[in-house]
Design an enzyme around this catalytic site. Sequence first.
Site, mmCIF file in Angstrom:
data_model
loop_
_atom_site.group_PDB
_atom_site.id
_atom_site.type_symbol
_atom_site.label_atom_id
_atom_site.label_comp_id
_atom_site.label_asym_id
_atom_site.label_seq_id
_atom_site.Cartn_x
_atom_site.Cartn_y
_atom_site.Cartn_z
ATOM 1 N N THR A 151 0.852 -1.192 0.000
ATOM 2 C CA THR A 151 0.000 0.000 0.000
ATOM 3 C C THR A 151 0.886 1.239 0.000
ATOM 4 O O THR A 151 1.659 1.456 0.926
ATOM 5 C CB THR A 151 -0.913 0.000 1.233
ATOM 6 O OG1 THR A 151 -1.695 -1.197 1.226
ATOM 7 C CG2 THR A 151 -1.848 1.200 1.213
ATOM 8 N N PHE A 185 -5.882 -6.727 -0.872
ATOM 9 C CA PHE A 185 -7.084 -6.424 -0.084
ATOM 10 C C PHE A 185 -7.291 -7.515 0.969
ATOM 11 O O PHE A 185 -8.364 -8.105 1.083
ATOM 12 C CB PHE A 185 -8.312 -6.321 -0.994
ATOM 13 C CG PHE A 185 -8.193 -5.277 -2.070
ATOM 14 C CD1 PHE A 185 -8.359 -3.936 -1.774
ATOM 15 C CD2 PHE A 185 -7.890 -5.635 -3.376
ATOM 16 C CE1 PHE A 185 -8.240 -2.962 -2.764
ATOM 17 C CE2 PHE A 185 -7.770 -4.680 -4.364
ATOM 18 C CZ PHE A 185 -7.948 -3.339 -4.061
ATOM 19 N N ARG A 215 -7.733 -9.377 4.502
ATOM 20 C CA ARG A 215 -8.249 -9.215 5.858
ATOM 21 C C ARG A 215 -7.512 -10.201 6.758
ATOM 22 O O ARG A 215 -7.497 -11.397 6.452
ATOM 23 C CB ARG A 215 -9.747 -9.501 5.914
ATOM 24 C CG ARG A 215 -10.610 -8.593 5.060
ATOM 25 C CD ARG A 215 -12.023 -9.161 4.949
ATOM 26 N NE ARG A 215 -12.009 -10.460 4.268
ATOM 27 C CZ ARG A 215 -13.013 -11.338 4.302
ATOM 28 N NH1 ARG A 215 -14.097 -11.060 5.015
ATOM 29 N NH2 ARG A 215 -12.917 -12.473 3.646
ATOM 30 N N ASN A 251 -9.801 1.555 2.414
ATOM 31 C CA ASN A 251 -9.504 1.590 3.844
ATOM 32 C C ASN A 251 -10.057 2.846 4.506
ATOM 33 O O ASN A 251 -10.533 2.810 5.644
ATOM 34 C CB ASN A 251 -7.995 1.492 4.076
ATOM 35 C CG ASN A 251 -7.499 0.049 4.037
ATOM 36 O OD1 ASN A 251 -8.298 -0.880 3.939
ATOM 37 N ND2 ASN A 251 -6.205 -0.131 4.105
ATOM 38 N N CYS A 287 -2.913 -1.657 9.131
ATOM 39 C CA CYS A 287 -3.393 -1.066 7.881
ATOM 40 C C CYS A 287 -4.224 0.197 8.092
ATOM 41 O O CYS A 287 -3.781 1.292 7.752
ATOM 42 C CB CYS A 287 -4.200 -2.101 7.094
ATOM 43 S SG CYS A 287 -3.196 -3.436 6.419
#
Length: 441
Positions: free
Chosen positions: A124, A155, A157, A217, A269
């Site tokens: 990121t 992406f 989790r 986000n 994040c």
Amino acid sequence: MNTRIAVFGTGYLGATHAACMAELGHEVLGVDVDAAKLAKLEAGEVPFYEPGLEEVLKKNVHNGRLRFTASYEEAAQFADVHFIGVGTPQKKGEFAADLTYVHSVIESLAPLLNKPSVIFGKSTVPVGTAQILGERARELAPAGDQVEVAWNPEFLREGYAVKDTLHPDRVVLGIDKASPGRAEQVAREVYADLLDENIPFIVTDLATAELVKTAANAFLATKISFINAMAEVCEAAGADVTTLADAIGHDARIGRRFLNAGVGFGGGCLPKDIRAFMARAGEIGADEALTFLREVDNINMRRRTRMVELARNVVGGSLLGTRIAVLGAAFKPNSDDVRDSPALNIAGQIQLHGASVNVYDPKAMDNSRKIFPTLGYSTSASEACQGADAVLVLTEWKEFRELKPAQIEKIVRGKNIIDGRNCLDPELWRSAGWNYRGLGR
């Protein structure tokens, strides 16, 4: 189609991506400068907790599709498809992202690329980074313009990283529209199994691809802080934020997910990404567009202070000399990640107010000790609750959600429980004679 892939960085993102690319049938080389981490991975051991990842790692190390090295030279010779999966932490004393590790990969790898190569960024990064990296890679590489940098944001989790890699809800690819090359074709080959599942494949320019992750986000953080702001209003008005969330969540435009009031978000994040987003917006002259994220961040941090206030109130107005049990240290369940964890932050604040704090978490104990060595640590929830004046549930692990009053009522000193995740049944605890406090309830 089998592809030779090098993945740079073997932390949470890199190790997961490397193992899952091998699971898709590719030959993968994981690259890192940390010899101890590489040794663990070569032995089939994941240096962090992520459900299902160790099985995928062991399987593919054993069948030979996944190897690890510290050699950039070996990686450059082995593959012409490279993924950057290193960390982009928040700079010390600033909101901006620290891109040292991302730039280091390009500076070390590009001079070794003497054949057509595609470098996919997964880390990121602030918008505009990919363009700069692409220009630098072409400048340094013997192969020159035959080296491409594209951006393929992750992406993941935590707790669902393997599923999110092998069965994502979308694949986003940013390419340099001024000099399009092989990147899209290569990505389609790498992700062929995913695309066969009709997973959406979105091809865009570099800047948009970078913004997709940060925007996603920022939206999730905003949704969480919104419901926590509503929790503050509910407390003042005598309303129940959980029922409120259920009611507005039935609206398809809003949805129920991420509308769980509590102690707020943490991890590696959301907090640092929204701060880096604000910093970058300021740099490109769009700072006013994201001023609302400052309040999102403020609301989130305020929840931690509110939890300390509740703890002080339920034990009679002062935490000095009290015993507090903290159930949960990881920032979320099914993870051992304690980066910017609300649970640990609250535990530390309570200790600073003079309380004796005992923490228990099913997976995050070792990581917690490294950050807060002065806290007390227990081997079970029951041990943490021994003699406690108040019990705080701060991470919604399944064993804490299923905790019953009878399990701990004979070992605590005070029957006070504060539900920092609104994951317990208030009536169950109140009917058993406990002083139950939730957030916004």
